[in-house]
Design a protein around this motif. Structure first.
Motif, mmCIF file in Angstrom:
data_model
loop_
_atom_site.group_PDB
_atom_site.id
_atom_site.type_symbol
_atom_site.label_atom_id
_atom_site.label_comp_id
_atom_site.label_asym_id
_atom_site.label_seq_id
_atom_site.Cartn_x
_atom_site.Cartn_y
_atom_site.Cartn_z
ATOM 1 N N GLY A 1 9.210 11.904 -28.672
ATOM 2 C CA GLY A 1 9.940 10.834 -29.326
ATOM 3 C C GLY A 1 11.435 10.979 -29.335
ATOM 4 O O GLY A 1 12.081 10.851 -30.387
ATOM 5 N N LEU A 2 12.039 11.227 -28.197
ATOM 6 C CA LEU A 2 13.499 11.332 -28.097
ATOM 7 C C LEU A 2 14.078 10.016 -27.589
ATOM 8 O O LEU A 2 13.792 9.585 -26.467
ATOM 9 N N ILE A 3 14.912 9.384 -28.371
ATOM 10 C CA ILE A 3 15.507 8.098 -27.994
ATOM 11 C C ILE A 3 16.434 8.234 -26.794
ATOM 12 O O ILE A 3 16.645 7.273 -26.049
ATOM 13 N N GLU A 4 16.950 9.443 -26.559
ATOM 14 C CA GLU A 4 17.898 9.643 -25.454
ATOM 15 C C GLU A 4 17.274 9.335 -24.099
ATOM 16 O O GLU A 4 17.975 8.934 -23.164
ATOM 17 N N TYR A 5 15.961 9.483 -23.970
ATOM 18 C CA TYR A 5 15.287 9.123 -22.731
ATOM 19 C C TYR A 5 15.522 7.652 -22.361
ATOM 20 O O TYR A 5 15.471 7.282 -21.188
ATOM 21 N N TYR A 6 15.745 6.821 -23.361
ATOM 22 C CA TYR A 6 15.784 5.382 -23.161
ATOM 23 C C TYR A 6 17.198 4.803 -23.174
ATOM 24 O O TYR A 6 17.359 3.587 -23.159
ATOM 25 N N ARG A 7 18.211 5.650 -23.212
ATOM 26 C CA ARG A 7 19.574 5.139 -23.346
ATOM 27 C C ARG A 7 19.955 4.223 -22.180
ATOM 28 O O ARG A 7 20.540 3.148 -22.380
ATOM 29 N N THR A 8 19.628 4.625 -20.961
ATOM 30 C CA THR A 8 19.947 3.781 -19.807
ATOM 31 C C THR A 8 19.223 2.441 -19.897
ATOM 32 O O THR A 8 19.814 1.378 -19.678
ATOM 33 N N PHE A 9 17.950 2.479 -20.211
ATOM 34 C CA PHE A 9 17.154 1.253 -20.347
ATOM 35 C C PHE A 9 17.719 0.347 -21.431
ATOM 36 O O PHE A 9 17.892 -0.870 -21.215
ATOM 37 N N LEU A 10 18.016 0.902 -22.591
ATOM 38 C CA LEU A 10 18.533 0.094 -23.695
ATOM 39 C C LEU A 10 19.921 -0.449 -23.397
ATOM 40 O O LEU A 10 20.266 -1.559 -23.821
ATOM 41 N N THR A 11 20.710 0.285 -22.656
ATOM 42 C CA THR A 11 22.029 -0.210 -22.254
ATOM 43 C C THR A 11 21.889 -1.400 -21.318
ATOM 44 O O THR A 11 22.644 -2.387 -21.420
ATOM 45 N N LEU A 12 20.937 -1.343 -20.403
ATOM 46 C CA LEU A 12 20.679 -2.484 -19.516
ATOM 47 C C LEU A 12 20.236 -3.705 -20.315
ATOM 48 O O LEU A 12 20.695 -4.832 -20.056
ATOM 49 N N CYS A 13 19.358 -3.499 -21.289
ATOM 50 C CA CYS A 13 18.924 -4.606 -22.146
ATOM 51 C C CYS A 13 20.094 -5.180 -22.930
ATOM 52 O O CYS A 13 20.241 -6.405 -23.073
#
Length: 339
Positions: free
Chosen positions: A32-44
């Motif tokens: 459950g590390l949010i850092e994995y998703y930083r690129t994805f969330l930035t694109l969103c």
């Protein structure tokens, strides 16, 4: 890049805009590390900022509880890494609390915040449970009463019978071993605690083929005080808890009560093809039982579709662009329906 335990991206819309603010809140999978998703969330976020420039927009998310991490200098620890481990119900409570705090920070006087929840893997199960608890007791549960959750987007969701999946069958054997999570956590710490962060990150990248943006949080996870134990403990609890469809017709958009509700929530499910954490059989059963068919009268049922591009369960490692485009489509439909 420091490995953080939260993501918070904010766009301030037009000063004179009378439209309600929009919050997209993301719930991670396990680990459950949010850092994995930083690129994805930035694109969103970039997509939302372009398409709805007049809105006050926030894209946010937090690590699950118990996943404390360290940055490259080994100075940053957060999110109760030394405590726990925490089970699935405790994670649901934690996410509900963090969501409420984020809503309060994004609220504007005289407006009703519109919220889109988004979850990956077990984060989709947490998403549905947060919604269920809100509908059961709207005056006491986490979400503010002036908040409207207009949508829930479930990506590669593990929401039923996770133990029947290919990986679930394999890992169930390990979880039958007493104290497996605790033992494995100690072993990992003994093996890697002495390895410098940069060296371990290079090894992780070489062994896994992960790009740097994914190898770094993986390294931080391995070197965290309790992350490995937490991930395994939570996975074991998922096997026990995530079984049959646990939600009623109202949440699935089938009940007439949902149709008359001002807090109607449209759900979207994006499944993988041959997802190793989702058995094809249980996926197809859920689609047959719950998905919208395109017939008149079932528009409020969930939109469920299967990825046709071979996108892996862990899309956030190398396939962010494709999934962000799919999310953009879902959000566009939600925004059109509430406009």
């Amino acid at each position: 890049m420091a490995v953080e335990d939260s993501v918070d991206l904010t766009h301030v819309g037009s000063t004179g805009s009378s439209r309600d603010p929009l919050l997209v809140f993301f719930i991670t999978g396990n680990p459950g590390l949010i850092e994995y998703y930083r690129t994805f969330l930035t694109l969103c976020f970039d997509s939302l900022r372009t398409n709805y420039s007049d809105l006050h927009i926030k894209v946010a998310g937090t690590s699950l509880r118990g996943f404390g991490v360290q940055d490259q200098n080994r100075q940053h620890q957060a999110n109760d890494g030394a405590e726990g481990p925490y089970d699935l119900d405790q994670q649901i409570e934690h996410i509900g609390q963090m969501l409420e705090r984020t809503i309060q920070s994004h609220a504007r006087q005289g407006s009703s915040t519109k919220v889109i929840l988004m979850g990956h893997s077990v984060g989709s199960y947490i998403l549905l449970e947060v919604l269920r608890r809100r509908k059961q007791s709207p005056t006491t549960q986490q979400l503010s009463n002036d908040t409207k959750v207009i949508g829930g987007i479930c990506l590669f969701p593990t929401v039923t019978h996770i133990a029947k999946s290919p990986s679930g069958k394999k890992f169930s054997l390990f979880f039958a071993i007493p104290y497996f999570a605790a033992i494995a956590g100690v072993v990992v710490r003994l093996l890697f605690s002495w390895v410098p962060f940069g060296v371990l990150q290079a090894i992780v990248g070489l062994v896994t083929g992960f790009p740097a943006l994914a190898a770094e949080p993986t390294t931080a996870f391995i070197k965290s005080q309790g992350g490995v134990r937490q991930a395994l403990y939570l996975a074991g609890h998922e096997m026990e808890t995530i079984t049959a469809d646990a939600w009623d017709d109202e949440l699935w958009g089938i009940s007439k009560v949902q149709n008359s509700s001002s807090n109607k929530t449209k759900l979207y499910f994006y499944f993988g093809t041959d997802d190793h954490w989702v058995a094809n059989e249980t996926r197809d059963e859920l689609i047959a039982a719950r998905a919208a068919t395109g017939q008149s009268g079932d528009e409020d049922k969930p939109t469920m579709e299967i990825d046709m591009h071979g996108t892996p369960h862990g899309f956030c490692i190398k396939h962010n662009d494709l999934v962000a485009k799919k999310v953009e489509q879902y959000i566009a439909e939600l925004m059109q329906n509430v406009a």
